[in-house]
Structure formats: structure tokens, C-alpha cells
Write a protein that holds these residues in place. Structure first.
Motif, PDB file in Angstrom:
ATOM      1  N   SER A   1      17.699  19.197   6.438  1.00  0.00           N
ATOM      2  CA  SER A   1      17.828  20.466   5.732  1.00  0.00           C
ATOM      3  C   SER A   1      18.232  21.580   6.691  1.00  0.00           C
ATOM      4  CB  SER A   1      16.511  20.831   5.031  1.00  0.00           C
ATOM      5  OG  SER A   1      16.182  19.880   4.057  1.00  0.00           O
TER       6      SER A   1
ATOM      7  N   LEU B   1      21.918  21.162   7.393  1.00  0.00           N
ATOM      8  CA  LEU B   1      22.697  21.541   6.216  1.00  0.00           C
ATOM      9  C   LEU B   1      22.699  23.053   6.017  1.00  0.00           C
ATOM     10  CD1 LEU B   1      21.518  18.707   3.834  1.00  0.00           C
ATOM     11  CD2 LEU B   1      23.848  19.061   4.626  1.00  0.00           C
TER      12      LEU B   1
ATOM     13  N   ILE C   1      22.553  11.543   4.566  1.00  0.00           N
ATOM     14  CA  ILE C   1      22.080  11.769   3.201  1.00  0.00           C
ATOM     15  C   ILE C   1      21.902  10.430   2.485  1.00  0.00           C
ATOM     16  CG2 ILE C   1      22.705  12.722   0.948  1.00  0.00           C
ATOM     17  CD1 ILE C   1      24.241  14.922   2.553  1.00  0.00           C
TER      18      ILE C   1
ATOM     19  N   THR D   1      21.578  17.381  -2.434  1.00  0.00           N
ATOM     20  CA  THR D   1      22.269  17.769  -1.203  1.00  0.00           C
ATOM     21  C   THR D   1      23.772  17.512  -1.318  1.00  0.00           C
ATOM     22  OG1 THR D   1      20.283  17.211   0.072  1.00  0.00           O
ATOM     23  CG2 THR D   1      22.327  17.449   1.292  1.00  0.00           C
TER      24      THR D   1
END
Length: 298
Positions: A34, A37, A61, A102
Motif C-alpha cells: 500500500s 502504491l 498484487i 488495487t
């Protein structure tokens, strides 16, 4: 800008190595991914220039999406009464949900014209992993996120060709994932999806309404509900009678999760095509009553 770009490359490479060379708890992995990202979303233009980094992110992912229970137990196959079929609350799908969300955010941030070729290539690689059903499951669930961003329905043809055969797969979770993928794309791209692909997708979904696994039956009904709600009338009529008959049979002799989605399927057909569905509904109800009366006499 060069310094920022180099820092981003270093961050993603560190996270990548962490994922594949160290054993870490799921929560730590999710936090690191996270974090990486988060930088991607802020500096989208930089990542568009380095597709190799983008591939590394997608690979991580997918890795998270593989982390699902390998056992197909009775609770999954036949959920208890009152169970709500919702990926957002299903604890077993937490990692799958994380990956799907995601990927969805990446497509929105990077642009589907860049993401789709890379995602398609990696999905093909996942589908070739014949030794473990979870790779194919992750690939199918990831593909379900694509429809929202594709405007030209012709671009979906390869996805439909890939996904549809899995409706007949021996593994129930892959049949379930194929139902989810087609139902989601059908909902996102209505009515163009229905006009082009109903003849290919709807017949096997109708057949899955009598699947041996109640969880699959339920999801087939849910997928048909999405597809029928977005279908022009002429694209539903060929499948209407058979779908209604099977849905009524499920309402009579199924668990609650199946009954709920069977009712939704009936509603999706009946609301738009009342004058056409009433004869079928009436005849099915008469037959159900007749069978009930015979059982009582015995």
C-alpha cells in the motif's frame, strides 16, 4: 524529478524483494504494498514511463490474491442459512478483494490503454499455471475489474473467450470466479456487452443454475441478474423460459443464499418483460402446486 524517480524505483524494488525473498506477515506485506502504491498514485506519469516497475507491482498484487483457503469445505460449498454473499464482507476473500481493489485503482490511475496489455499478458501467464487453481482464480477475479474502463466492447472479446470455458471447469471456485467476472463486466458494460456476448455467456450460466455446488448456483443466478438487467428485450427472450423454470425450482428446494439470488434473477426478467413472463410464471407455479399436492396425498 530524476531524484524522485530514482527514489520511487528504489522503493518499489525494495518492496518487490521483500515480497519474494523474505517471509513476512500478511499485514506487513499489505502495508508495504500500500505504501508503494501510494507513491504510484501521486506520481503516475513517472510509472507510465517504466513498464517494468508496473509489472512488478502487478506481480505483487497477484501474489496477495493467491492467499486464499486451499480447502473447499462444506461451509464454502453450502453456506449456512442466512449467509450473505458479499465479497466485501467475506473474510476468505480479503486478499482477493485487496488485489481487485488495487488493480481497479491502478487502471484508473495509470490509464487502461497502458494497463490492459500488461494485465492481459500477466493473466495469460497466471492461467498457464496448471498445478494450482489459485493462479487461475486470481486471474479471473482480476479480469472482472476491466469492464468499467473499456469503452469499446470489441476489446472485451478476448476476455470473454478466456473466461467462458471456466464456467465448465471441474473446480468449483473457478466456476464461481468465471460467474463473478462475466456478471461484473456485464453490469459495467451494459447493454453493449449483452448485445454482443449474451449468446455466448448466458447459456452456460443458465446451465450452472443446476450446478452440484449451491455456492456456484447462487453466483450463476447473480451473474444472470446483472446480465438480464442490462439486456435489451430481444436478447433475453431466447433464455427466459429455461431461466425462469430453473429459478423457480431453486426457490422451492435450495438454501437461502441460492433462493435469494434466484428471486433476483426472476425479478430481473419479470420487471422488464411482465407480459412475456407471466405465462411461464403461471405454468411453473401450477406445476409446483401439483407436485406438492401429490406429495401430500402420498
Amino acid at each position: 524529478q530524476v531524484i524522485v524517480y530514482n527514489e520511487q524505483i528504489l522503493l518499489i524494488e525494495i518492496i518487490y524483494r521483500f515480497f519474494f525473498f523474505f517471509q513476512a506477515e500478511d499485514g506487513i506485506r499489505d502495508f508495504c504494498l500500500s505504501r508503494g502504491l501510494g507513491d504510484v498514485y501521486k506520481r503516475q506519469s513517472l510509472l507510465r514511463k517504466d513498464l517494468e516497475l508496473l509489472k512488478q507491482l502487478i506481480e505483487m498484487i497477484f501474489l496477495r490474491m493467491l492467499d486464499v483457503d486451499d480447502d473447499i469445505d462444506d461451509e464454502w460449498s453450502r453456506p449456512p442459512e442466512g449467509y450473505s454473499q458479499d465479497l466485501d464482507t467475506d473474510s476468505d476473500y480479503a486478499n482477493v478483494r485487496f488485489g481487485m481493489n488495487t488493480i481497479d485503482r491502478l487502471i484508473a490511475a495509470i490509464n487502461y490503454e497502458i494497463m490492459l496489455p500488461i494485465l492481459s499478458l500477466m493473466v495469460q501467464q497466471m492461467l498457464q499455471q496448471g498445478h494450482d487453481w489459485r493462479y487461475k482464480h486470481a486471474a479471473l477475479m482480476a479480469l472482472s475489474q476491466v469492464g468499467e474502463y473499456v469503452e469499446n466492447v470489441d476489446f472485451i472479446a478476448p476476455i470473454v473467450d478466456v473466461v467462458t470455458p471456466f464456467l465448465l471447469d471441474q473446480h468449483p471456485r473457478l466456476r464461481y470466479a468465471a460467474c463473478h467476472c462475466l456478471g461484473q463486466i456485464g453490469d459495467d458494460m451494459q447493454p453493449k456487452f449483452q448485445e454482443k456476448y449474451n449468446s455466448k455467456c448466458v447459456p452456460p450460466l443458465v446451465q450452472l443454475m443446476t450446478d452440484a455446488i449451491p455456492r456456484v448456483q447462487s453466483h450463476a443466478c447473480a451473474a444472470l441478474t446483472n446480465i438480464f438487467e442490462g439486456s435489451p428485450q430481444d436478447y433475453v427472450i431466447p433464455y427466459m423460459n429455461e431461466a425462469l423454470e430453473k429459478a423457480f425450482a431453486l426457490i422451492k428446494d435450495s438454501i437461502s443464499i441460492v433462493k435469494e439470488n434466484a428471486m433476483s434473477c426472476i425479478s430481473a426478467i419479470s420487471v422488464s418483460y411482465t407480459h412475456l413472463t407471466l405465462p411461464t410464471i403461471y405454468s411453473v407455479q401450477i406445476s409446483v402446486v401439483a407436485v406438492s399436492l401429490k406429495k401430500k396425498k402420498k
